[in-house]
Motif scaffolding. Structure first.
Motif, PDB file in Angstrom:
ATOM      1  N   THR A  19      -1.649 -10.402   0.109  1.00 38.43           N
ATOM      2  CA  THR A  19      -1.406  -9.566   1.296  1.00 38.43           C
ATOM      3  C   THR A  19      -1.658  -8.102   0.949  1.00 38.43           C
ATOM      4  O   THR A  19      -2.330  -7.373   1.689  1.00 38.43           O
ATOM      5  N   GLN A  20      -1.129  -7.665  -0.189  1.00 34.17           N
ATOM      6  CA  GLN A  20      -1.300  -6.268  -0.589  1.00 34.17           C
ATOM      7  C   GLN A  20      -2.770  -5.964  -0.892  1.00 34.17           C
ATOM      8  O   GLN A  20      -3.259  -4.892  -0.542  1.00 34.17           O
ATOM      9  N   ARG A 145       8.824 -18.557  -0.792  1.00 34.35           N
ATOM     10  CA  ARG A 145       7.668 -18.066  -0.026  1.00 34.35           C
ATOM     11  C   ARG A 145       6.517 -19.069  -0.087  1.00 34.35           C
ATOM     12  O   ARG A 145       5.768 -19.209   0.869  1.00 34.35           O
ATOM     13  N   ASN A 185      10.008  -7.658  -4.429  1.00 32.24           N
ATOM     14  CA  ASN A 185      11.116  -8.202  -3.625  1.00 32.24           C
ATOM     15  C   ASN A 185      11.271  -7.381  -2.347  1.00 32.24           C
ATOM     16  O   ASN A 185      11.880  -7.830  -1.385  1.00 32.24           O
ATOM     17  N   ASN A 186      10.743  -6.149  -2.365  1.00 29.81           N
ATOM     18  CA  ASN A 186      10.876  -5.233  -1.221  1.00 29.81           C
ATOM     19  C   ASN A 186      10.009  -5.673  -0.037  1.00 29.81           C
ATOM     20  O   ASN A 186       9.216  -6.603  -0.142  1.00 29.81           O
ATOM     21  N   SER A 187      10.158  -4.937   1.084  1.00 33.60           N
ATOM     22  CA  SER A 187       9.387  -5.265   2.285  1.00 33.60           C
ATOM     23  C   SER A 187       7.894  -5.014   2.048  1.00 33.60           C
ATOM     24  O   SER A 187       7.518  -4.242   1.152  1.00 33.60           O
ATOM     25  N   ILE A 188       7.067  -5.638   2.869  1.00 29.55           N
ATOM     26  CA  ILE A 188       5.608  -5.463   2.748  1.00 29.55           C
ATOM     27  C   ILE A 188       5.249  -3.976   2.813  1.00 29.55           C
ATOM     28  O   ILE A 188       4.427  -3.484   2.039  1.00 29.55           O
ATOM     29  N   GLU A 189       5.914  -3.232   3.725  1.00 26.97           N
ATOM     30  CA  GLU A 189       5.592  -1.803   3.915  1.00 26.97           C
ATOM     31  C   GLU A 189       5.919  -1.002   2.656  1.00 26.97           C
ATOM     32  O   GLU A 189       5.126  -0.170   2.208  1.00 26.97           O
ATOM     33  N   THR A 190       7.105  -1.267   2.090  1.00 26.71           N
ATOM     34  CA  THR A 190       7.510  -0.526   0.886  1.00 26.71           C
ATOM     35  C   THR A 190       6.584  -0.864  -0.284  1.00 26.71           C
ATOM     36  O   THR A 190       6.155   0.024  -1.036  1.00 26.71           O
TER      37      THR A 190
END
Ligand code: TYD
Length: 206
Positions: A19-20, A145, A185-190
């Motif tokens: 995703t990233q 996931r 572990n953080n949100s996609i945005e972070t």
């Protein structure tokens, strides 16, 4: 920046690295860079056949056979695709590369880590990533996931995947300049903010 860049994305299955990678691709293209996205195993025609065996063959695959299939895929990929694209000045974003072999076949399967590093060198013929992003996530979160539809590697089990994670962390400690640790572990945005900042720093240095 007159030569291209080679950036690899590493981490557990379910770490969110793909995703990233796609978010970074869009970001860099908006900035006007020429970007190529690729992956191991199995980006190219020959590699797709190797990938099919690695991820979906339902008979027994000996550990050393598995290792050489990943390396064979890599050797072909580097020679015929990655190097030519870097030489043309492109930014190559690669989903998994050499560190996957050390983490999975070395730390995970228990094969000789030093030997695997040497075999990787043979496979890549003097190519080292300019940057490796390690997306680190707890093994439990990663497994959730991934879900129930697991391929041959994902199905190996929690203990194996914990060893893989520790292997990656070990590699990061050994190569802090090249491998940057990202808390996935953080949100996609972070996670995207963190990833973007590391890549911007690299481009500014070049
Ligand atoms: P893939 O579907 O590409 O997974 P992901 O989206 O998580 O990258 O599957 C690749 C699998 O192969 C993954 O479980 C990691 C494993 N692998 C190795 O064990 N060794 C390697 O050298 C590479 C490149 C991948």
């Amino acid at each position: 920046m007159n030569k291209g860049l080679f950036i690899t994305f590493e981490g557990a299955d379910g770490s969110g690295k793909t995703t990233q990678l796609n978010l970074i691709k869009n970001f860099l293209e908006e900035k006007g860079f020429e970007v190529v996205v690729t992956r191991e195993p199995g980006a190219l025609d020959l590699g797709k056949k190797i990938r099919e065996i690695l991820l979906h063959y339902d008979g027994v695959v000996a550990d050393r056979c598995e290792l050489f299939l990943f390396l064979a895929d890599r050797a072909q990929h580097v020679e015929t695709f990655i190097k030519p694209n870097i030489e043309q000045g492109k930014i190559v974003l690669c989903d998994r590369h050499t560190d996957s072999t050390v983490a999975y076949q070395g730390y995970g399967r228990g094969q000789d880590v030093k030997l695997l590093k040497d075999l990787n060198k043979l496979a890549v013929n003097n190519l080292t990533p300019d940057l490796t992003l390690l997306f680190d996530v707890s093994t439990e979160v990663a497994q959730q996931r991934v879900g129930n539809e697991k391929d041959r590697m994902e199905a190996i089990g929690l203990e194996f995947h914990k060893k893989v994670r520790n292997g990656y962390l070990e590699l990061q400690k050994e190569n802090p300049e090249r491998i940057k640790l990202i808390n996935a572990n953080n949100s996609i945005e972070t996670v995207f903010e963190d990833t973007k900042n590391i890549i911007i720093n690299l481009i500014e240095e070049k």
